[in-house]
Scaffold this motif. Structure first.
Motif, mmCIF file in Angstrom:
data_model
loop_
_atom_site.group_PDB
_atom_site.id
_atom_site.type_symbol
_atom_site.label_atom_id
_atom_site.label_comp_id
_atom_site.label_asym_id
_atom_site.label_seq_id
_atom_site.Cartn_x
_atom_site.Cartn_y
_atom_site.Cartn_z
ATOM 1 N N HIS A 105 -5.820 9.378 0.367
ATOM 2 C CA HIS A 105 -5.349 8.650 1.361
ATOM 3 C C HIS A 105 -6.105 9.658 2.947
ATOM 4 O O HIS A 105 -5.225 9.998 3.801
ATOM 5 C CB HIS A 105 -3.984 8.544 1.918
ATOM 6 N N HIS A 111 -6.239 2.938 -3.813
ATOM 7 C CA HIS A 111 -6.161 3.247 -2.308
ATOM 8 C C HIS A 111 -6.379 4.470 -2.059
ATOM 9 O O HIS A 111 -5.860 5.225 -1.136
ATOM 10 C CB HIS A 111 -4.878 2.867 -1.984
ATOM 11 N N PRO A 122 -8.004 3.576 3.178
ATOM 12 C CA PRO A 122 -6.836 3.881 4.370
ATOM 13 C C PRO A 122 -7.036 2.912 5.598
ATOM 14 O O PRO A 122 -7.981 3.131 6.247
ATOM 15 C CB PRO A 122 -6.765 5.363 4.558
ATOM 16 N N ASP A 155 0.830 -1.192 -0.078
ATOM 17 C CA ASP A 155 0.120 0.061 0.020
ATOM 18 C C ASP A 155 0.849 1.333 0.140
ATOM 19 O O ASP A 155 2.155 1.180 0.369
ATOM 20 C CB ASP A 155 -0.866 -0.087 1.144
ATOM 21 N N ASP A 156 0.343 2.466 -0.493
ATOM 22 C CA ASP A 156 0.741 3.880 0.086
ATOM 23 C C ASP A 156 1.867 4.225 -1.265
ATOM 24 O O ASP A 156 2.170 5.292 -1.208
ATOM 25 C CB ASP A 156 1.296 3.862 1.240
HETATM 26 ZN ZN LIG Z 1 -2.653 3.360 3.143
#
Ligand SMILES: [Zn+2]
Length: 261
Positions: A132, A128, A169, A77-78
Motif C-alpha cells: 500500500h 490492492h 491505493p 479496501d485495505d
Molecule cells: Zn487502500
C-alpha cells in the motif's frame, strides 16, 4: 483504450514533459512566464492522468457496471484485518450481500486464514498492492510496480486465491501500471462513490457520502482496518448495508464484461 493506446499515451506524456523542460531552459530568463508554462504545463497534464480518478488514458479504471436492477457493487479496501474482517463477513451474511475485498498483500501474509474465510463465504478477493505505497506508487519504477503485484499475488495464491482484479491505493495510477497488469491477467477497478472514512467521525456521515446519487450499477468504495477511525470501523458499512436494504438494493459482484466508464 486498447493496449497500444496506453503505451502511446505513456510515451507522449514523457516526450512532451522532457521537451517542455528543455524548451523552458532554452527560453530561460528572457521570457520567464513562458519558461514557467513550458516547465510546469506538461507536469499538470501528467498529474491529471496519474491522479484524477476520472482519467482513463493510462489505465482503464471502470467506475460503474451495467445492470437493469437495483444492484450495487460493494468494494472494501485495505484488509484483511483480524478485528474487522470476521465482523464484516457476519454482517454481509446477515444481509445476503456479496462484496469484493481489495486486500493488501502484507496483511494477507499475516492473516491467510482471513483470505480463505473471505473466499469460503462466497466473496471476491482482489489485489490492492503488497505494501500500500500511497505516497510513492505514482512514481514507482516498472520493477517496483511489478514487485508490488507479484509479492501480493504470491501471498494470495499461497492462500488458495487467484485474483483477477486490482485497485491501486487511492486509485492513483502509474505510467507502467497498464502493462504490468496485462502481463499478470489483472484488470483495474475504480469506484463511483466513496465514504472517505478517514475524514468522517460518524457512520451516518460515511453512508451519506457513499450513497449520494445512488443508482443501479454504482461501485461503492469503503474501508476496513486501523486507518478507519475507531468509532466507525465496521459501523459505517453496517449503516450503508441497512440503507441499501431500505432502498431495495442488492450487493452483487459484477462480471468484468459488465463494467463501464
Ligand atoms: Zn487502500
Amino acid at each position: 483504450m486498447e493496449a497500444g493506446g496506453h503505451s502511446q499515451l505513456v510515451w507522449f506524456l514523457i516526450t512532451v514533459n522532457l521537451a517542455g523542460k528543455v524548451a523552458a531552459l532554452l527560453v530561460g530568463w528572457t521570457a520567464p512566464a513562458a519558461a514557467l508554462a513550458l516547465w510546469f504545463g506538461p507536469d499538470a497534464l501528467l498529474a491529471y492522468h496519474l491522479f484524477a480518478p476520472a482519467a482513463q488514458g493510462l489505465v482503464r479504471m471502470p467506475r460503474r457496471f451495467a445492470t437493469g436492477r437495483r444492484e450495487v457493487w460493494l468494494t472494501i479496501d485495505d484488509g484483511p484485518d483480524p478485528d474487522d474482517t470476521p465482523r464484516l463477513l457476519d454482517l454481509l451474511a446477515v444481509h445476503g450481500a456479496r462484496a469484493t475485498f481489495f486486500v493488501i498483500g502484507e496483511m494477507a501474509a499475516r492473516h491467510p486464514d482471513l483470505i480463505r474465510a473471505i473466499a469460503a463465504a462466497g466473496h471476491e478477493v482482489a489485489h490492492h498492492t503488497h505494501t500500500h505505497p500511497l505516497a510513492s506508487f505514482w512514481c514507482a519504477s516498472p520493477a517496483r510496480v511489478g514487485w508490488e503485484l507479484d509479492a501480493g499475488l504470491g501471498v494470495l495464491r499461497a492462500a488458495g486465491v487467484r485474483p483477477t482484479r486490482f485497485r491501486p491505493p487511492a486509485g492513483i495510477k502509474n505510467l507502467w501500471l497498464a502493462r504490468a497488469l496485462r502481463a499478470r491477467g489483472l484488470t483495474c477497478v475504480g469506484w463511483s462513490a466513496r465514504g472517505l472514512e478517514r475524514w468522517c467521525s460518524a457512520a451516518a456521515q460515511v453512508a451519506d457520502r457513499a450513497l449520494r446519487g445512488l443508482a443501479p450499477g454504482a461501485i461503492l468504495l469503503l474501508h476496513e482496518g486501523p486507518r478507519v477511525p475507531a468509532a466507525i470501523r465496521v459501523e459505517a458499512i453496517r449503516v450503508v448495508l441497512d440503507r441499501l436494504r431500505e432502498q431495495g438494493y442488492q450487493c452483487v459482484v459484477p462480471r468484468s464484461e459488465k463494467l463501464v466508464g
